[in-house]
Design a protein around this motif. Structure first.
Motif: not given
Length: 51
Positions: A32-51
């Motif tokens: 299993n992975v820690f949910g907060g880690q997954v959320a933080a990584q997802a936010l990082n990816a969303a922030y870095r995604t270009r439109r």
């Protein structure tokens, strides 16, 4: 994790293409992975995604 640098290394993502990122998960003895880690990584990816 021993220090803040370990945390930053886990939350940092490898950019594979313009909108694709790859993260890592530290082995903690469980599949299993820690949910907060997954959320933080997802936010990082969303922030870095270009439109």
């Amino acid at each position: 994790m021993k220090n803040i640098n370990d945390l930053i290394a886990i939350l940092d993502l490898e950019q594979l293409s313009e909108n694709t990122f790859k993260g890592i998960s530290k082995t903690i003895g469980s599949p299993n992975v820690f949910g907060g880690q997954v959320a933080a990584q997802a936010l990082n990816a969303a922030y870095r995604t270009r439109r």
